[in-house]
Design an enzyme around this catalytic site. Sequence first.
Site, PDB file in Angstrom:
ATOM      1  N   SER A  62      63.690  67.333 -14.814  1.00 38.98           N
ATOM      2  CA  SER A  62      63.101  66.725 -15.305  1.00 38.98           C
ATOM      3  C   SER A  62      62.383  67.461 -16.609  1.00 38.98           C
ATOM      4  O   SER A  62      61.532  67.829 -16.602  1.00 38.98           O
ATOM      5  CB  SER A  62      62.285  65.431 -14.973  1.00 38.98           C
ATOM      6  OG  SER A  62      61.734  64.762 -16.121  1.00 38.98           O
ATOM      7  N   TYR A 103      56.232  61.640 -10.626  1.00 40.82           N
ATOM      8  CA  TYR A 103      57.604  62.007 -10.928  1.00 40.82           C
ATOM      9  C   TYR A 103      58.235  63.305 -11.370  1.00 40.82           C
ATOM     10  O   TYR A 103      58.456  64.235 -10.653  1.00 40.82           O
ATOM     11  CB  TYR A 103      58.479  61.126 -11.616  1.00 40.82           C
ATOM     12  CG  TYR A 103      59.082  60.918 -12.006  1.00 40.82           C
ATOM     13  CD1 TYR A 103      60.916  61.133 -11.473  1.00 40.82           C
ATOM     14  CD2 TYR A 103      60.011  61.852 -13.786  1.00 40.82           C
ATOM     15  CE1 TYR A 103      62.148  61.466 -11.852  1.00 40.82           C
ATOM     16  CE2 TYR A 103      61.185  61.991 -13.536  1.00 40.82           C
ATOM     17  CZ  TYR A 103      62.309  62.107 -13.036  1.00 40.82           C
ATOM     18  OH  TYR A 103      63.399  62.528 -13.041  1.00 40.82           O
TER      19      TYR A 103
HETATM   20  N1  LIG Z   1      68.387  59.702 -16.391  1.00 45.69           N
HETATM   21  C1  LIG Z   1      67.368  60.256 -17.625  1.00 45.69           C
HETATM   22  O1  LIG Z   1      67.131  60.041 -18.346  1.00 45.69           O
HETATM   23  C2  LIG Z   1      66.870  61.564 -16.362  1.00 45.69           C
HETATM   24  C3  LIG Z   1      65.823  62.402 -16.791  1.00 45.69           C
HETATM   25  C4  LIG Z   1      65.318  63.197 -16.388  1.00 45.69           C
HETATM   26  C5  LIG Z   1      66.180  63.527 -15.205  1.00 45.69           C
HETATM   27  N2  LIG Z   1      66.903  62.484 -14.244  1.00 45.69           N
HETATM   28  C6  LIG Z   1      67.462  62.651 -13.228  1.00 45.69           C
HETATM   29  O2  LIG Z   1      68.261  63.202 -13.327  1.00 45.69           O
HETATM   30  C7  LIG Z   1      69.197  62.719 -11.520  1.00 45.69           C
HETATM   31  C8  LIG Z   1      69.844  61.355 -11.953  1.00 45.69           C
HETATM   32  O3  LIG Z   1      69.486  60.092 -12.239  1.00 45.69           O
HETATM   33  P1  LIG Z   1      69.863  59.035 -12.866  1.00 45.69           P
HETATM   34  O4  LIG Z   1      69.669  58.467 -14.672  1.00 45.69           O
HETATM   35  O5  LIG Z   1      71.670  59.175 -13.198  1.00 45.69           O
HETATM   36  O6  LIG Z   1      69.259  58.060 -11.624  1.00 45.69           O
HETATM   37  P2  LIG Z   1      69.981  56.575 -11.210  1.00 45.69           P
HETATM   38  O7  LIG Z   1      68.580  55.947 -10.378  1.00 45.69           O
HETATM   39  O8  LIG Z   1      70.635  56.209 -11.708  1.00 45.69           O
HETATM   40  O9  LIG Z   1      70.763  57.499 -10.432  1.00 45.69           O
HETATM   41  C9  LIG Z   1      70.334  58.113  -8.504  1.00 45.69           C
HETATM   42  C10 LIG Z   1      71.654  57.757  -7.777  1.00 45.69           C
HETATM   43  O10 LIG Z   1      70.398  58.277  -6.737  1.00 45.69           O
HETATM   44  C11 LIG Z   1      70.563  57.511  -5.553  1.00 45.69           C
HETATM   45  N3  LIG Z   1      69.360  57.856  -5.299  1.00 45.69           N
HETATM   46  C12 LIG Z   1      68.465  57.392  -4.929  1.00 45.69           C
HETATM   47  N4  LIG Z   1      67.101  57.925  -3.527  1.00 45.69           N
HETATM   48  C13 LIG Z   1      68.393  58.526  -3.069  1.00 45.69           C
HETATM   49  C14 LIG Z   1      67.960  58.927  -1.889  1.00 45.69           C
HETATM   50  N5  LIG Z   1      66.629  59.420  -0.698  1.00 45.69           N
HETATM   51  N6  LIG Z   1      69.336  59.003  -1.139  1.00 45.69           N
HETATM   52  C15 LIG Z   1      70.520  58.954  -1.417  1.00 45.69           C
HETATM   53  N7  LIG Z   1      70.746  58.620  -2.656  1.00 45.69           N
HETATM   54  C16 LIG Z   1      69.830  58.045  -3.231  1.00 45.69           C
HETATM   55  C17 LIG Z   1      69.959  55.897  -5.947  1.00 45.69           C
HETATM   56  O11 LIG Z   1      70.651  55.018  -4.956  1.00 45.69           O
HETATM   57  C18 LIG Z   1      70.847  55.646  -7.712  1.00 45.69           C
HETATM   58  O12 LIG Z   1      71.445  55.402  -6.818  1.00 45.69           O
HETATM   59  C19 LIG Z   1      67.836  62.010 -11.003  1.00 45.69           C
HETATM   60  O13 LIG Z   1      67.703  63.213 -10.246  1.00 45.69           O
HETATM   61  C20 LIG Z   1      67.062  61.893 -11.944  1.00 45.69           C
HETATM   62  O14 LIG Z   1      64.722  61.995 -11.735  1.00 45.69           O
HETATM   63  C21 LIG Z   1      67.555  61.508 -15.302  1.00 45.69           C
END
Ligand SMILES: NC(=O)c1ccc[n+]([C@@H]2O[C@H](COP(=O)([O-])OP(=O)(O)OC[C@H]3O[C@@H](n4cnc5c(N)ncnc54)[C@H](O)[C@@H]3O)[C@@H](O)[C@H]2O)c1
Length: 336
Positions: free
Chosen positions: A133, A158
Amino acid sequence: MRNKKKILITGSSGFIGASLCKRLLMESDASIIGIDNMNDYYSVALKRSRLSELEGLKKDFTFIQGDISDKSFINKLFQENDFDIVVNLAAQAGVRYSIDHPDVYISSNIIGFYNLLEAIRNHPVSHFIYASSSSVYGNSDSVPFSTKDRTDQPVSLYAATKKSDELLAYTYSHLYHIPMTGLRFFTVYGPAGRPDMAYFSFTEKLLKGEKIRIFNYGKCQRDFTYIDDIVEGILRIMEKGPLREYSLYNIGNSHPENLLEFVSTLSETLIENQLLPADYDIQEYLELVEMQLGDVVATYADTSALQNDYGFHPDTPLKEGLERFVRWYKENYREL
Ligand SMILES: NC(=O)c1ccc[n+]([C@@H]2O[C@H](COP(=O)([O-])OP(=O)(O)OC[C@H]3O[C@@H](n4cnc5c(N)ncnc54)[C@H](O)[C@@H]3O)[C@@H](O)[C@H]2O)c1
């Protein structure tokens, strides 16, 4: 992807995970196993609707509900499947939530991540790609943020978990020679996005006639990155493969937006789509408040490494991406 590959995508019901699965299923003959624990951090109905869209494509997609922090579940999954590529997008996301809910960050983002590394150590894959991130840059004032910058002062739990993942991945790639690539995503937005993120929650509040809180009195900048650009970046990295044992890339738009300008573009888009009245004055709905704990003032990606190695950098203009989000919201979201 030309050859039939077996790919594990964790967090497959999440925003980025489901978008990646959808493109892979539509454009390749890859065999995909998606796992997700379907937690209720935000609307489970939205996660289910993403999942049913994937299942409705009738391609080679198998969904398994499970938790990456459950070591026996992960071990069994790797014993039963021979994965070529693993993309870890499962995590507890969100900076603000980590202030009051630290446990789940440690269990999903640290223990879960470690379980995957150990499983990969015992069942090596050709490439492990995982989400980091932009938050790892903390309040760095050296902009744009480069992967060469120091990132040892994360200002939220985080961010600290994401930085820890990068360090753990480095060690595992070094010790066991399994190529690993970390992707630092910058504020991802778009259709079927995350309701906890500002562009989404602002939309919901404005449509209910409520005020929205703008932190740091509006003096914040975010590098908003459209979901299709994030997916394109991941796909190119999957297709071309790793260029070295360990790599880190920023995937961001390299065009930071001031929050007040962002909010005015959002309200214009809501007016143009007849979700708000033509005479709506956004200024009446803004509450300018102080900075939130754990938040950073600005994010701004230097994507030259991604451009050099994979010939790509995100460039969808904010107005265009917001237009697509608002159209999706208008057509779908109220039912979820
Ligand atoms: N969306 C953003 O702006 C952004 C920015 C930087 C980093 N990220 C990273 O990208 C990745 C995806 O983000 P996103 O926006 O799709 O988030 P999201 O919350 O929509 O997707 C994450 C998914 O992982 C599942 N999950 C969480 N913990 C889990 C576990 N222990 N076991 C199995 N499943 C689990 C959740 O149910 C969810 O569906 C994450 O690692 C997030 O930290 C996202």
